[in-house]
Design an enzyme around this catalytic site. Structure first.
Site, PDB file in Angstrom:
ATOM      1  CD  GLU A   1       5.087  32.560  30.361  1.00  0.00           C
ATOM      2  OE1 GLU A   1       5.556  31.513  30.834  1.00  0.00           O
ATOM      3  OE2 GLU A   1       5.639  33.673  30.483  1.00  0.00           O
TER       4      GLU A   1
ATOM      5  CE1 TYR B   1      10.298  34.826  30.500  1.00  0.00           C
ATOM      6  CE2 TYR B   1      10.970  32.561  30.104  1.00  0.00           C
ATOM      7  CZ  TYR B   1      11.164  33.781  30.729  1.00  0.00           C
ATOM      8  OH  TYR B   1      12.229  33.955  31.582  1.00  0.00           O
TER       9      TYR B   1
ATOM     10  CG  ASP C   1      12.602  30.960  37.592  1.00  0.00           C
ATOM     11  OD1 ASP C   1      11.476  30.976  37.080  1.00  0.00           O
ATOM     12  OD2 ASP C   1      13.507  31.758  37.259  1.00  0.00           O
TER      13      ASP C   1
ATOM     14  NE  ARG D   1      15.663  37.806  30.885  1.00  0.00           N
ATOM     15  CZ  ARG D   1      14.843  37.300  31.817  1.00  0.00           C
ATOM     16  NH1 ARG D   1      14.221  36.164  31.598  1.00  0.00           N
ATOM     17  NH2 ARG D   1      14.648  37.944  32.952  1.00  0.00           N
TER      18      ARG D   1
ATOM     19  NE  ARG E   1       9.666  39.636  31.947  1.00  0.00           N
ATOM     20  CZ  ARG E   1      10.175  38.514  32.446  1.00  0.00           C
ATOM     21  NH1 ARG E   1       9.354  37.543  32.853  1.00  0.00           N
ATOM     22  NH2 ARG E   1      11.480  38.366  32.562  1.00  0.00           N
TER      23      ARG E   1
ATOM     24  NE  ARG F   1       6.216  31.937  33.319  1.00  0.00           N
ATOM     25  CZ  ARG F   1       7.373  32.534  33.637  1.00  0.00           C
ATOM     26  NH1 ARG F   1       7.687  32.738  34.908  1.00  0.00           N
ATOM     27  NH2 ARG F   1       8.199  32.942  32.692  1.00  0.00           N
TER      28      ARG F   1
END
Length: 378
Positions: free
Chosen positions: A363, A347, A73, A259, A319, A48
């Site tokens: 990614e 990302y 995360d 963002r 995404r 990531r």
């Protein structure tokens, strides 16, 4: 991806390029390489948070933070790095420069930047940021840490808690990046190192930057761009500035792409500028950029020959559809766009390779891969 969403998104992109100015560019991917693959086994569950950094030597450094046992995360991770000496055509093998072992809530990469005066390279990461109260890790305390390389990323110091440079930053719950930081090359505050990110405390979700005016000896936090409602749990539709990429424009002002975490006003990106070297980003400078359709994700920036570029998934809800958009007026309008990858895209990180090429690290396919694209702009 729902077909109507994709068609709507692509019509929007194509319509941007009906203006004559778009003919100045015809970006094309001339080289593509898979740098990391999530094997779902051994010590890597997911790769990531890619960061692409161009060094003054001409080398490219690619960073990622592989997650060992889960895609969350809040998981154990390490920091991986690869190097290219030829503009991204060939890459050396992966090296590990930081490991949080088996910590449940470990490190989160982070921001990388270069001081062109001292030739030092910095990489920042947060630690134990998703656990309320004190960190339960036996290895280190909650906070923000950085490592320094004095030889262009070949060797690195031990991790340093930013509180060691400024006691006021003890226990800081700020997530740097994920992206690159910069060193200002123009006044005001020429020479300042600055990297931006966001506070992860639920009551205080805000965009905030860290900076140093003494080549990394001490670090300070700037004046935040606060989320609203302040000091309350935020919901869909609230103003929640999240992960942020920073860049210096050709007139010395600081530009950030932000963002839009809770899709305030629209499913799009936010942006702002600072006239005081990144110390503040006043509300009057904030733009809700409706032309930058976005599903709420990190996006990256690059400046090439005076043109500002942005990489992000161009889609209102999903995404998907990694897109390169560009602006000739410092981000006020974004008349040009080209699709780089149609499928799942997450990302990304841009870097200028030279006067003709950009590099993109991103990614794709549900975080299964991190790919490098070399993009010829003209």
């Amino acid at each position: 991806m729902k077909p109507p969403e994709f068609i709507h998104g692509m019509i929007g992109i194509l319509s941007l390029c009906f203006c004559h100015v778009c003919h100045a560019f015809s970006p094309i991917v001339i080289h593509r390489q898979e740098l990391w693959k999530s094997e779902m086994e051994a010590e890597v569950h997911l790769y990531r948070t890619p960061i692409l950094l161009k060094l003054p030597t001409g080398d490219l450094l690619a960073f990622s933070a592989p997650r060992k046992t889960t895609g969350s995360d809040k998981s154990a991770k390490f920091i991986a790095i690869r190097r290219s000496k030829d503009g991204g055509l060939q890459w050396d093998s992966t090296r590990i420069i930081e490991d949080d072992y088996d910590v449940e809530d470990g490190l989160n990469l982070g921001s990388a930047m270069v001081d062109k005066v001292t030739n030092d390279t910095f990489v920042f990461f947060g630690y134990c940021l998703h656990t309320p109260g004190p960190c339960t890790s036996p290895y280190r305390e909650k906070g923000v840490y950085f490592k320094v390389s004095h030889d262009w990323g070949y060797t690195w110091t031990q991790a340093i808690n930013v509180k060691e440079t400024n006691p006021a930053l003890a226990g800081l719950t700020w997530a740097p990046g994920p992206g690159f930081g910069i060193q200002k090359e123009l006044e005001p505050n020429k020479g300042r190192l600055i990297g931006c990110g966001h506070r992860v405390d639920v009551p205080f979700r805000q965009m905030q930057c860290i900076y140093s005016d003494d080549h990394g000896k001490t670090w300070q936090m700037n004046s935040p761009l606060y989320g609203l409602p302040y000091s309350q749990k935020q919901a869909v539709g609230d103003f929640t500035p999240g992960e942020t990429q920073v860049i210096e424009l050709t007139n010395g002002t600081i530009f950030v792409s932000i963002r839009n975490e809770n899709k305030f006003h629209c499913h799009c990106r936010m942006q702002s500028i600072s006239y005081d070297g990144g110390y503040s980003f006043p509300i009057p400078n904030l733009i809700i950029q409706e032309s930058l359709v976005d599903p709420s994700v990190f996006g990256s920036l690059a400046l090439l020959n005076g043109t500002l570029f942005l990489s992000h998934p161009y889609n209102a809800d999903s995404r998907v559809n990694m897109t390169l958009q560009w602006s000739f007026d410092s981000g006020q309008t974004w008349p040009g766009a080209v699709q780089l990858y149609e499928g799942p895209s997450e990302y990304s990180s841009l870097a200028q390779i030279d006067h003709e090429y950009l590099g993109l690290l991103f990614e794709r396919d549900g975080y299964k891969y991190i790919d490098f694209f070399k993009i010829r702009i003209r």
